[in-house]
Motif scaffolding. Structure first.
Motif, PDB file in Angstrom:
ATOM      1  N   TYR A   1       5.116   1.902  15.149  1.00  0.00           N
ATOM      2  CA  TYR A   1       4.043   2.495  14.349  1.00  0.00           C
ATOM      3  C   TYR A   1       2.799   2.545  15.243  1.00  0.00           C
ATOM      4  CZ  TYR A   1       6.686   1.899   9.949  1.00  0.00           C
ATOM      5  OH  TYR A   1       7.607   1.987   8.936  1.00  0.00           O
ATOM      6  N   GLU A   2       1.953   3.551  15.022  1.00  0.00           N
ATOM      7  CA  GLU A   2       0.721   3.614  15.817  1.00  0.00           C
ATOM      8  C   GLU A   2      -0.371   4.364  15.056  1.00  0.00           C
ATOM      9  OE1 GLU A   2      -1.392   2.262  17.426  1.00  0.00           O
ATOM     10  OE2 GLU A   2      -0.345   2.063  19.324  1.00  0.00           O
ATOM     11  N   SER A   3      -1.604   4.016  15.358  1.00  0.00           N
ATOM     12  CA  SER A   3      -2.721   4.729  14.743  1.00  0.00           C
ATOM     13  C   SER A   3      -3.025   5.955  15.615  1.00  0.00           C
ATOM     14  CB  SER A   3      -3.946   3.822  14.665  1.00  0.00           C
ATOM     15  OG  SER A   3      -4.627   3.855  15.888  1.00  0.00           O
TER      16      SER A   3
ATOM     17  N   CYS B   1       6.402  11.393  15.199  1.00  0.00           N
ATOM     18  CA  CYS B   1       6.518  11.920  13.837  1.00  0.00           C
ATOM     19  C   CYS B   1       5.208  11.664  13.113  1.00  0.00           C
ATOM     20  CB  CYS B   1       7.661  11.230  13.094  1.00  0.00           C
ATOM     21  SG  CYS B   1       9.234  11.415  13.944  1.00  0.00           S
ATOM     22  N   ARG B   2       4.557  12.749  12.710  1.00  0.00           N
ATOM     23  CA  ARG B   2       3.203  12.641  12.159  1.00  0.00           C
ATOM     24  C   ARG B   2       3.183  13.119  10.699  1.00  0.00           C
ATOM     25  NH1 ARG B   2      -1.708  15.463  12.005  1.00  0.00           N
ATOM     26  NH2 ARG B   2      -0.765  17.467  12.437  1.00  0.00           N
ATOM     27  N   GLU B   3       2.501  12.373   9.858  1.00  0.00           N
ATOM     28  CA  GLU B   3       2.254  12.812   8.481  1.00  0.00           C
ATOM     29  C   GLU B   3       3.537  13.220   7.732  1.00  0.00           C
ATOM     30  OE1 GLU B   3      -0.770  11.531   7.866  1.00  0.00           O
ATOM     31  OE2 GLU B   3      -1.530  13.378   6.952  1.00  0.00           O
ATOM     32  N   MET B   4       4.574  12.425   7.878  1.00  0.00           N
ATOM     33  CA  MET B   4       5.851  12.772   7.251  1.00  0.00           C
ATOM     34  C   MET B   4       5.727  12.829   5.732  1.00  0.00           C
ATOM     35  SD  MET B   4       8.523  10.597   9.545  1.00  0.00           S
ATOM     36  CE  MET B   4       7.614   9.128   9.169  1.00  0.00           C
ATOM     37  N   THR B   5       6.399  13.782   5.175  1.00  0.00           N
ATOM     38  CA  THR B   5       6.441  14.087   3.725  1.00  0.00           C
ATOM     39  C   THR B   5       5.106  14.618   3.211  1.00  0.00           C
ATOM     40  OG1 THR B   5       5.802  11.979   2.652  1.00  0.00           O
ATOM     41  CG2 THR B   5       8.099  12.156   3.398  1.00  0.00           C
ATOM     42  N   LYS B   6       4.153  14.868   4.109  1.00  0.00           N
ATOM     43  CA  LYS B   6       2.836  15.364   3.674  1.00  0.00           C
ATOM     44  C   LYS B   6       2.648  16.800   4.158  1.00  0.00           C
ATOM     45  CE  LYS B   6       0.930  10.854   4.606  1.00  0.00           C
ATOM     46  NZ  LYS B   6      -0.225  10.119   5.060  1.00  0.00           N
ATOM     47  N   ARG B   7       1.541  17.396   3.769  1.00  0.00           N
ATOM     48  CA  ARG B   7       1.268  18.814   4.044  1.00  0.00           C
ATOM     49  C   ARG B   7       1.300  19.134   5.539  1.00  0.00           C
ATOM     50  NH1 ARG B   7      -4.235  21.708   2.506  1.00  0.00           N
ATOM     51  NH2 ARG B   7      -3.704  23.797   3.219  1.00  0.00           N
TER      52      ARG B   7
ATOM     53  N   GLU C   1       0.825  -1.214   0.000  1.00  0.00           N
ATOM     54  CA  GLU C   1       0.000   0.000   0.000  1.00  0.00           C
ATOM     55  C   GLU C   1       0.868   1.277   0.000  1.00  0.00           C
ATOM     56  OE1 GLU C   1      -3.376   0.286   0.043  1.00  0.00           O
ATOM     57  OE2 GLU C   1      -3.295   2.458   0.325  1.00  0.00           O
ATOM     58  N   ALA C   2       1.914   1.289   0.813  1.00  0.00           N
ATOM     59  CA  ALA C   2       2.805   2.463   0.871  1.00  0.00           C
ATOM     60  C   ALA C   2       4.119   2.048   1.518  1.00  0.00           C
ATOM     61  CB  ALA C   2       2.172   3.572   1.701  1.00  0.00           C
ATOM     62  N   GLY C   3       5.190   2.730   1.128  1.00  0.00           N
ATOM     63  CA  GLY C   3       6.493   2.464   1.742  1.00  0.00           C
ATOM     64  C   GLY C   3       7.098   1.158   1.254  1.00  0.00           C
ATOM     65  N   THR C   4       7.840   0.521   2.149  1.00  0.00           N
ATOM     66  CA  THR C   4       8.585  -0.686   1.791  1.00  0.00           C
ATOM     67  C   THR C   4       7.775  -1.940   2.110  1.00  0.00           C
ATOM     68  OG1 THR C   4      10.681   0.459   2.149  1.00  0.00           O
ATOM     69  CG2 THR C   4      10.745  -1.944   2.262  1.00  0.00           C
TER      70      THR C   4
ATOM     71  N   PRO D   1      11.277   4.683   0.124  1.00  0.00           N
ATOM     72  CA  PRO D   1      10.687   5.197   1.357  1.00  0.00           C
ATOM     73  C   PRO D   1      10.301   4.115   2.357  1.00  0.00           C
ATOM     74  CG  PRO D   1       9.700   6.265  -0.547  1.00  0.00           C
ATOM     75  CD  PRO D   1      10.559   5.160  -1.077  1.00  0.00           C
ATOM     76  N   CYS D   2      10.511   4.456   3.631  1.00  0.00           N
ATOM     77  CA  CYS D   2      10.082   3.607   4.742  1.00  0.00           C
ATOM     78  C   CYS D   2       9.858   4.565   5.911  1.00  0.00           C
ATOM     79  CB  CYS D   2      11.168   2.587   5.063  1.00  0.00           C
ATOM     80  SG  CYS D   2      10.779   1.650   6.554  1.00  0.00           S
ATOM     81  N   ALA D   3       8.652   4.550   6.480  1.00  0.00           N
ATOM     82  CA  ALA D   3       8.321   5.522   7.530  1.00  0.00           C
ATOM     83  C   ALA D   3       9.260   5.398   8.731  1.00  0.00           C
ATOM     84  CB  ALA D   3       6.863   5.350   7.955  1.00  0.00           C
ATOM     85  N   ALA D   4       9.666   4.173   9.074  1.00  0.00           N
ATOM     86  CA  ALA D   4      10.525   3.974  10.244  1.00  0.00           C
ATOM     87  C   ALA D   4      11.865   4.696  10.059  1.00  0.00           C
ATOM     88  CB  ALA D   4      10.759   2.481  10.475  1.00  0.00           C
ATOM     89  N   VAL D   5      12.461   4.543   8.893  1.00  0.00           N
ATOM     90  CA  VAL D   5      13.772   5.148   8.632  1.00  0.00           C
ATOM     91  C   VAL D   5      13.636   6.670   8.483  1.00  0.00           C
ATOM     92  CG1 VAL D   5      15.709   5.216   7.013  1.00  0.00           C
ATOM     93  CG2 VAL D   5      14.691   3.029   7.635  1.00  0.00           C
TER      94      VAL D   5
HETATM   95  N1  SAM Z   1       5.414  -0.315   4.717  1.00  0.00           N
HETATM   96  C1  SAM Z   1       5.304   0.967   5.356  1.00  0.00           C
HETATM   97  C2  SAM Z   1       6.706   1.527   5.602  1.00  0.00           C
HETATM   98  O1  SAM Z   1       7.637   1.144   4.898  1.00  0.00           O
HETATM   99  O2  SAM Z   1       6.869   2.378   6.456  1.00  0.00           O
HETATM  100  C3  SAM Z   1       4.494   0.895   6.619  1.00  0.00           C
HETATM  101  C4  SAM Z   1       3.085   0.387   6.424  1.00  0.00           C
HETATM  102  S1  SAM Z   1       2.153   0.324   7.901  1.00  0.00           S
HETATM  103  C5  SAM Z   1       0.730  -0.551   7.397  1.00  0.00           C
HETATM  104  C6  SAM Z   1       1.494   1.943   8.012  1.00  0.00           C
HETATM  105  C7  SAM Z   1       2.062   2.713   9.217  1.00  0.00           C
HETATM  106  O3  SAM Z   1       3.315   3.297   8.866  1.00  0.00           O
HETATM  107  C8  SAM Z   1       1.197   3.887   9.656  1.00  0.00           C
HETATM  108  O4  SAM Z   1       0.153   3.467  10.519  1.00  0.00           O
HETATM  109  C9  SAM Z   1       2.207   4.753  10.372  1.00  0.00           C
HETATM  110  O5  SAM Z   1       2.475   4.242  11.664  1.00  0.00           O
HETATM  111  C10 SAM Z   1       3.451   4.561   9.485  1.00  0.00           C
HETATM  112  N2  SAM Z   1       3.484   5.592   8.421  1.00  0.00           N
HETATM  113  C11 SAM Z   1       3.313   5.378   7.101  1.00  0.00           C
HETATM  114  N3  SAM Z   1       3.415   6.542   6.442  1.00  0.00           N
HETATM  115  C12 SAM Z   1       3.667   7.502   7.348  1.00  0.00           C
HETATM  116  C13 SAM Z   1       3.864   8.903   7.291  1.00  0.00           C
HETATM  117  N4  SAM Z   1       3.830   9.553   6.129  1.00  0.00           N
HETATM  118  N5  SAM Z   1       4.111   9.581   8.434  1.00  0.00           N
HETATM  119  C14 SAM Z   1       4.141   8.933   9.621  1.00  0.00           C
HETATM  120  N6  SAM Z   1       3.949   7.609   9.747  1.00  0.00           N
HETATM  121  C15 SAM Z   1       3.708   6.896   8.625  1.00  0.00           C
END
Ligand code: SAM
Length: 298
Positions: free
Chosen positions: A181-183, A207-213, A104-107, A134-138
């Motif tokens: 990661y957390e909701s 860290c919230r909404e990284m790379t977004k508005r 869906e997104a990231g790695t 991209p990877c949100a953790a990194v």
């Molecule tokens: N595969 C993804 C990655 O490489 O980071 C992670 C997928 S996991 C289902 C989705 C979670 O990643 C979110 O609930 C949040 O914790 C984190 N995440 C993804 N995108 C993010 C963003 N732009 N800013 C902050 N956290 C994000």
């Protein structure tokens, strides 16, 4: 093996390269659509078969980057798709096809599907590679301001309170930056439990909404973050990071034990220097104890 020529005008010569047979995990943006590598676009352009956790998300990404599906199969797959779907993908790989897999997104595989497929492909001796990105953790670790020399990615904590508390207790002594990661709806509860179990004085970042508005990075102690977040209505995607646990206080027993071990392979001087650095005790005192213990052993 399909030539990735459809978007050769925009991507240049690299896109003309054929994608080799095998399973290619492609990292996709976690927010900003332009956070995708040229190689990821090459793989998506040239693979024989596209596979996605969510086919609509991948179609949208292809549209944004002007990549035509061009009659290629686009198959939905996640780790619970079942044995038949897995066998279908392994069969295509065994025929020598190139498959691009995007979550869906990231790695893929990072709190996302892909692991079961990767494991099965490796077990079958099929080629597997990654177009990293991209990877949100990194991304979060990079901007957190917390130590990056050693980190532990723990994924999502369990949502039930008792299970979450025991999960966090297991992480309490880890000598590495913790990444979770957390909701947004569980963030306040997670921070409250982190402060209760790991101690409110540990440094942390949200860290919230990284790379977004509405990107926002909150930094401070766990106690402060827990109270700040409890007072707000937090939305969006979130990564929580926590500094490592402080080193345990050195006791005379722990200094003696460390010196005994060090003296097995080091001189008195080196052992004293090593233990004084690792346990943060005076070099002079460590040297005196090392000397006594060395004489006692001899
Ligand atoms: N595969 C993804 C990655 O490489 O980071 C992670 C997928 S996991 C289902 C989705 C979670 O990643 C979110 O609930 C949040 O914790 C984190 N995440 C993804 N995108 C993010 C963003 N732009 N800013 C902050 N956290 C994000």
């Amino acid at each position: 093996m399909r030539q990735s020529s459809d978007t050769s005008d925009s991507l240049g010569k690299a896109a003309l390269r054929a994608i080799p047979p095998g399973l290619h995990f492609v990292s996709t943006p976690i927010g900003a659509a332009r956070d995708i590598t040229l190689r990821a676009l090459d793989v998506l352009t040239g693979a024989d078969v596209l596979v996605a956790e969510d086919t609509r998300t991948l179609k949208r990404l292809l549209e944004i980057h002007g990549i035509a599906l061009g009659g290629r199969p686009l198959i939905a797959y996640h780790d619970h798709s079942g044995a038949a779907q897995m066998q279908r993908l392994l069969g295509l790989l065994a025929e020598g096809k190139s498959l691009a897999y995007a979550s869906e997104a990231g790695t893929p595989l990072i709190s996302d599907p892909g692991f079961e497929l990767a494991r099965a492909a490796v077990a079958a001796g099929l080629p597997i590679s990654a177009a990293p990105g991209p990877c949100a953790a990194v991304c979060a670790l990079t901007v957190s301001g917390l130590p990056s020399d050693r980190f532990l990615f723990a994924g999502f904590a369990p949502s039930a309170k008792a299970a979450r508390r025991s999960f966090l207790a297991d992480l309490a002594g880890v000598q590495a930056t913790l990444i979770l990661y957390e909701s947004p709806k569980r963030l306040a509860a997670l921070l409250e439990d982190l402060a209760a179990i790991l101690g409110g004085s540990r440094q942390a970042a949200v860290c919230r909404e990284m790379t977004k508005r509405f990107e926002e990075i909150l930094r401070g102690t766990l106690a402060k973050l827990a109270s700040d977040v409890a007072a707000r209505d937090i939305k969006g995607e979130i990564v929580v990071l926590v500094d490592r646990s402080p080193p345990a206080e050195a006791t005379s027993e722990s200094v003696e034990a460390a010196l005994d071990e060090a003296l097995q392979t080091m001189s008195v001087k080196d052992a004293a220097s090593f233990v004084s650095q690792t346990l943060k005790v005076s070099r002079k005192i460590a040297y005196q104890i090392a000397l006594d213990r060395n004489q006692g052993q001899g």
